[in-house]
Design a protein around this motif. Structure first.
Motif, PDB file in Angstrom:
ATOM      1  N   SER A  63      25.832  23.178  37.716  1.00 41.03           N
ATOM      2  CA  SER A  63      25.877  23.891  39.018  1.00 41.03           C
ATOM      3  C   SER A  63      24.584  24.604  39.204  1.00 41.03           C
ATOM      4  O   SER A  63      24.306  24.667  40.646  1.00 41.03           O
ATOM      5  CB  SER A  63      26.965  25.117  39.178  1.00 41.03           C
ATOM      6  OG  SER A  63      26.607  26.129  38.151  1.00 41.03           O
ATOM      7  N   ASP A  64      23.631  24.678  38.326  1.00 39.11           N
ATOM      8  CA  ASP A  64      22.346  25.187  38.684  1.00 39.11           C
ATOM      9  C   ASP A  64      21.278  24.023  38.471  1.00 39.11           C
ATOM     10  O   ASP A  64      20.014  24.479  38.321  1.00 39.11           O
ATOM     11  CB  ASP A  64      21.989  26.169  37.689  1.00 39.11           C
ATOM     12  CG  ASP A  64      22.770  27.441  37.849  1.00 39.11           C
ATOM     13  OD1 ASP A  64      23.085  27.701  38.869  1.00 39.11           O
ATOM     14  OD2 ASP A  64      22.911  28.232  36.814  1.00 39.11           O
ATOM     15  N   ALA A  65      21.588  22.799  38.649  1.00 39.60           N
ATOM     16  CA  ALA A  65      20.771  21.767  38.412  1.00 39.60           C
ATOM     17  C   ALA A  65      19.564  21.635  39.516  1.00 39.60           C
ATOM     18  O   ALA A  65      18.453  21.394  39.233  1.00 39.60           O
ATOM     19  CB  ALA A  65      21.775  20.237  38.209  1.00 39.60           C
ATOM     20  N   THR A  66      20.183  21.697  40.824  1.00 39.69           N
ATOM     21  CA  THR A  66      19.216  21.685  41.619  1.00 39.69           C
ATOM     22  C   THR A  66      18.105  22.865  41.871  1.00 39.69           C
ATOM     23  O   THR A  66      16.912  22.897  41.707  1.00 39.69           O
ATOM     24  CB  THR A  66      19.897  21.844  43.293  1.00 39.69           C
ATOM     25  OG1 THR A  66      20.658  20.716  43.358  1.00 39.69           O
ATOM     26  CG2 THR A  66      18.973  21.970  44.253  1.00 39.69           C
ATOM     27  N   PRO A  67      18.851  24.414  41.480  1.00 41.58           N
ATOM     28  CA  PRO A  67      17.730  25.330  41.146  1.00 41.58           C
ATOM     29  C   PRO A  67      16.508  24.965  40.006  1.00 41.58           C
ATOM     30  O   PRO A  67      15.488  25.450  40.042  1.00 41.58           O
ATOM     31  CB  PRO A  67      18.429  26.503  41.027  1.00 41.58           C
ATOM     32  CG  PRO A  67      19.788  26.362  41.693  1.00 41.58           C
ATOM     33  CD  PRO A  67      20.039  24.856  41.421  1.00 41.58           C
ATOM     34  N   PHE A  68      17.274  24.443  39.016  1.00 41.44           N
ATOM     35  CA  PHE A  68      16.412  24.112  37.810  1.00 41.44           C
ATOM     36  C   PHE A  68      15.347  23.247  38.221  1.00 41.44           C
ATOM     37  O   PHE A  68      14.190  23.421  37.871  1.00 41.44           O
ATOM     38  CB  PHE A  68      17.128  23.557  36.706  1.00 41.44           C
ATOM     39  CG  PHE A  68      16.496  22.881  35.857  1.00 41.44           C
ATOM     40  CD1 PHE A  68      15.774  23.706  34.599  1.00 41.44           C
ATOM     41  CD2 PHE A  68      16.555  21.578  35.596  1.00 41.44           C
ATOM     42  CE1 PHE A  68      15.087  23.197  33.713  1.00 41.44           C
ATOM     43  CE2 PHE A  68      15.628  20.884  34.521  1.00 41.44           C
ATOM     44  CZ  PHE A  68      15.014  21.773  33.552  1.00 41.44           C
ATOM     45  N   VAL A  69      15.659  21.872  38.982  1.00 44.36           N
ATOM     46  CA  VAL A  69      14.739  21.064  39.162  1.00 44.36           C
ATOM     47  C   VAL A  69      13.486  21.580  40.297  1.00 44.36           C
ATOM     48  O   VAL A  69      12.331  21.580  40.038  1.00 44.36           O
ATOM     49  CB  VAL A  69      15.257  20.007  39.805  1.00 44.36           C
ATOM     50  CG1 VAL A  69      14.308  18.805  40.452  1.00 44.36           C
ATOM     51  CG2 VAL A  69      16.227  19.012  39.022  1.00 44.36           C
TER      52      VAL A  69
END
Length: 400
Positions: A63-69
């Motif tokens: 769920s946090d993949a986009t903020p992580f990238v």
């Protein structure tokens, strides 16, 4: 000791030269024949098949993949649609480039990330407290680069379930080749029309065989690293540890580069949320950077005069040079050429160089050092914009 990739048995059977090198722990073909000219010509005039499996590959999900990238890369991932691929650098906290590579957005919160160097530890350090899964899929995903003017037409004969004509530059889609599920991205490291194919490691040989079999009608050739090196210089594409250094491997500060120094300022999106190195890059943007990577065209007539004085015919090494040589202005060294090659497509001697910024403007006249018969000379050179070679077919839709 290196090991073989998913395609090693296939490439070994075709590699008459036995000319290999090590790439990230794998055997990589330098040239299949005694000379790489046929492989280079396939890249520029037909279709070339290149094993790029040694790239480091990661799958980012959760769920946090986009903020992580978004936290790591300098580009704004929120502007990247599903099915789109971006090229991007990522930096340390001082704004110095750790590595560069591609990020493919495969789903809303799923990404495939490629890199030249291992980055798993860095990713985990920056994922603390986030709902993100980081998988090193380097040994599970095989990869091939299919590059050249006939590559699109070849793919269309093999992939009936995907709209190859509609695949835009730096986008990715799914397809099937020889019954194998394949991700097809319109990307590459040659500056030409081309694709990169991503598949399960244990199914790679089937895809290779299908491409070689159907590719005969399109004059396909397997190609190695020597041909790729010439093509990527013509395309103005940088090579880590040659044209710039990873900040993690640099011994001194002067070996570290910022995205601005790499000529990648357009890929630093200051209007997005905080990312690693942003504060340092904001300061650098305000203060300005003192050096920059640029292209050089070297005066061939000047080279001919040197050889004439030596009573020798003009000669250039067959392979691209990765040895740094000084670049001068008015007798003072103002930079270094890091990658140099004779361009068969342009019929010119070209180089990628790091220059003091005041001398990196296109049209600036400089001198580059050249050694002939152990004697050092200086030949005229001119700063030019990169890419040196940029054919319309690279980005055209539909395929030309």
């Amino acid at each position: 000791m290196p090991i073989g990739t998913a395609f090693h048995e296939k490439t070994f059977a075709l590699c008459g030269s036995l000319n290999y090198r090590e790439w990230s722990g794998y055997y990589a073909v330098s040239a299949f024949e005694a000379h790489h000219e046929h492989e280079y010509n396939a890249i520029r005039n037909a279709a070339a098949l290149i094993d790029i499996s040694p790239l480091f590959k990661y799958r980012i999900s959760g769920s946090d993949a986009t903020p992580f990238v978004d936290r790591i890369v300098t580009r704004d991932i929120r502007k990247v649609a599903v099915g789109q691929v971006i090229y991007t650098p990522w930096c340390d906290e001082k704004g110095k480039v750790i590595d560069d590579g591609t990020v493919s957005r495969l789903a809303e919160n799923t990404y495939r990330w490629t890199a030249a160097d291992p980055n798993l530890r860095w990713f985990h350090q920056n994922a603390h407290g986030m709902d993100v899964r980081i998988e090193d899929i380097s040994e599970n995903v095989a990869a091939l680069a299919l590059q050249g003017p006939t590559s699109g037409r070849l793919l269309k004969t093999l992939v009936g379930d995907a709209d190859i004509d509609g695949l835009k530059y730096f986008h990715v889609m799914q397809g099937t080749i020889a019954g194998v599920s394949v991700d097809i991205s319109r990307t590459g490291y040659t500056g030409d029309l081309g694709y990169e194919l991503w598949m399960s490691w244990d199914q790679g040989a089937k895809v290779w065989d299908a491409l070689i079999d159907k590719g005969r009608a399109f004059d396909i050739h397997p190609a190695g690293m020597l041909a790729l090196d010439v093509a990527r210089i013509e395309a103005g594409l940088l090579l880590i540890e040659v044209d710039f250094n990873s900040s993690r491997k640099a011994v001194i500060e002067a070996q570290k580069y910022s995205p601005f120094e790499l000529g990648l300022g357009r890929l630093v999106h200051m209007d997005k949320s905080k990312f690693v190195g942003k504060d340092a890059l904001v300061r650098e943007q305000k203060a300005g950077h003192v050096r920059e990577i640029a292209g050089l065209e070297i005066d061939w007539l000047g080279i001919e005069r040197i050889y004439e004085e030596m009573r020798l015919p003009p000669a250039m090494p067959a392979a691209a040079s990765r040895v740094a040589v000084p670049v001068y202005k008015n007798g003072n060294q103002i930079g270094k050429a890091t990658s140099t090659t004779w361009s068969p497509a342009l019929k010119k001697l070209i180089a990628v160089a790091t220059l003091k910024r005041d001398f990196a403007k296109p049209g600036t006249r400089l001198e580059m050092e050249m050694t002939v018969e152990a004697v050092r000379y200086r030949v005229d050179a001119r700063v030019v914009k990169t890419p040196f070679f940029n054919p319309p077919r690279k980005t055209a839709t539909p395929i030309l």
